[in-house]
Design an enzyme around this catalytic site. Structure first.
Site, PDB file in Angstrom:
ATOM      1  N   HIS A   1     -34.437 -14.656   5.619  1.00 30.16           N
ATOM      2  CA  HIS A   1     -33.323 -14.449   4.701  1.00 30.16           C
ATOM      3  C   HIS A   1     -32.322 -13.490   5.342  1.00 30.16           C
ATOM      4  O   HIS A   1     -32.625 -12.803   6.304  1.00 30.16           O
ATOM      5  CB  HIS A   1     -33.821 -13.871   3.387  1.00 30.16           C
ATOM      6  CG  HIS A   1     -34.554 -14.848   2.521  1.00 30.16           C
ATOM      7  ND1 HIS A   1     -34.468 -14.835   1.150  1.00 30.16           N
ATOM      8  CD2 HIS A   1     -35.376 -15.873   2.828  1.00 30.16           C
ATOM      9  CE1 HIS A   1     -35.208 -15.806   0.647  1.00 30.16           C
ATOM     10  NE2 HIS A   1     -35.787 -16.447   1.653  1.00 30.16           N
TER      11      HIS A   1
ATOM     12  N   ASP B   1     -33.068 -21.123  -5.174  1.00 26.01           N
ATOM     13  CA  ASP B   1     -33.319 -19.930  -4.369  1.00 26.01           C
ATOM     14  C   ASP B   1     -33.370 -18.651  -5.205  1.00 26.01           C
ATOM     15  O   ASP B   1     -32.646 -18.504  -6.187  1.00 26.01           O
ATOM     16  CB  ASP B   1     -32.202 -19.817  -3.326  1.00 26.01           C
ATOM     17  CG  ASP B   1     -32.520 -18.829  -2.223  1.00 26.01           C
ATOM     18  OD1 ASP B   1     -33.696 -18.749  -1.821  1.00 26.01           O
ATOM     19  OD2 ASP B   1     -31.583 -18.155  -1.746  1.00 26.01           O
TER      20      ASP B   1
ATOM     21  N   ASN C   1     -31.993 -19.028   6.141  1.00 25.17           N
ATOM     22  CA  ASN C   1     -31.096 -19.002   4.988  1.00 25.17           C
ATOM     23  C   ASN C   1     -29.762 -18.364   5.349  1.00 25.17           C
ATOM     24  O   ASN C   1     -29.728 -17.282   5.940  1.00 25.17           O
ATOM     25  CB  ASN C   1     -31.724 -18.211   3.845  1.00 25.17           C
ATOM     26  CG  ASN C   1     -32.850 -18.943   3.163  1.00 25.17           C
ATOM     27  OD1 ASN C   1     -33.378 -19.922   3.686  1.00 25.17           O
ATOM     28  ND2 ASN C   1     -33.226 -18.464   1.994  1.00 25.17           N
TER      29      ASN C   1
END
Length: 294
Positions: free
Chosen positions: A211, A84, A233
């Site tokens: 995110h 990531d 995420n």
């Protein structure tokens, strides 16, 4: 069971208008907690190692990657490994040999043209290695000579037309979009722009990624998945769960010195949060109430 690929999990989720939870791991306790939480819900999951986590581990990728792979291969649910927020091309090139099936290449800090060029090169290399690649676009603040705006800075938003151009030009497999969340939030007060998400989902032919999900309330996460987010995420929420549990244990047991006692409590708290969040994101899943702030 054998490792699965991130691409197959996300492709399946996008086709069914659902989402895969992807959790950032830093320690072995994180790894074990994510796998345990996923097994509790019987749901596939993605283990993510960020470039920051690699830096924390003295720049060594393999120790944590090998531990994650070993845990994944013994899990009762499908688990994928994802690298990531990769900014270093050297780290990108270490991904295949370390067992990762996917990477998130992060050039969003660069002006748009440079982000596009760097991401296109990274995508070409990644695809040649059989890697699924995610990128990020939050360059609204980078237009007309203005400095680039971090994809998750307050006010950053991904423009649908620019995103469509970016995806077509780079060939990435998924795009992380800026719709109002922010990294490292310790309060769940982020307000997502669901109208923008709808326009992005209509404009783009690839799965969308959220995110900074730790700062989004449950109802916002549910609406984001319904609106087209296929990968969610999570990082800070696990750290907060672990830190809170460890702090409470040590305050109650000031004599404790065996690290297994408080790390075990922290691992259990993270596993509970993993299961809870998967329940929020999975249609028909068991939703455990969020803890009430003290």
């Amino acid at each position: 069971m054998p490792l699965v690929t991130t691409g197959e999990l996300i492709t399946r989720a996008a086709a069914t208008r659902s989402a895969v939870a992807a959790f950032n791991i830093i320690t072995l306790e994180h790894v074990e907690a994510v796998v345990a939480g996923a097994e509790t819900t019987g749901t596939p999951v993605v283990l993510q190692v960020s470039e920051n986590a690699v830096r924390f581990r003295y720049g060594r990728l393999l120790p944590l990657a090998r531990a994650a792979a070993a845990a994944a291969e013994r899990a009762a649910v499908p688990v994928a490994l994802h690298l990531d927020h990769v900014q270093s091309d050297d780290l990108l090139r270490r991904a295949p040999d370390a067992g990762f099936s996917s990477v998130m290449y992060d050039a969003a800090r660069l002006p748009y043209a440079e982000n596009l060029a760097a991401t296109r090169a990274a995508a070409g290399w990644a695809h040649a290695q059989g890697l699924w690649i995610e990128a990020e676009l939050g360059q609204i603040g980078g237009k007309d000579g203005r400095p680039p705006l971090d994809a998750h800075a307050p006010g950053a938003r991904t423009d649908p037309a620019q995103a469509r151009e970016f995806v077509a030009a780079t060939g990435v497999d998924a795009l992380a979009v800026a719709i109002g969340s922010a990294h490292a939030m310790t309060t769940r007060t982020a307000t997502l722009d669901h109208g923008l998400l709808k326009r992005l989902a209509a404009a783009l032919p690839v799965p969308l990624v959220l995110h900074g999900s730790s700062g989004v309330p449950d109802e916002g996460l549910v609406a984001a998945v319904a609106g087209g987010i296929s990968k969610v995420n999570v990082g800070t929420a696990l750290n907060a769960a672990m830190t809170g549990a460890v702090r409470e244990f040590l305050e109650t047991h000031p004599e404790a010195v065996d690290t297994r006692t408080y790390l075990g409590v922290g691992r259990e708290a993270m596993a509970h949060e993993v299961a809870r969040l998967i329940g929020v994101l999975t249609p028909g899943g068991t939703r455990t109430p969020a803890p009430t702030p003290a």
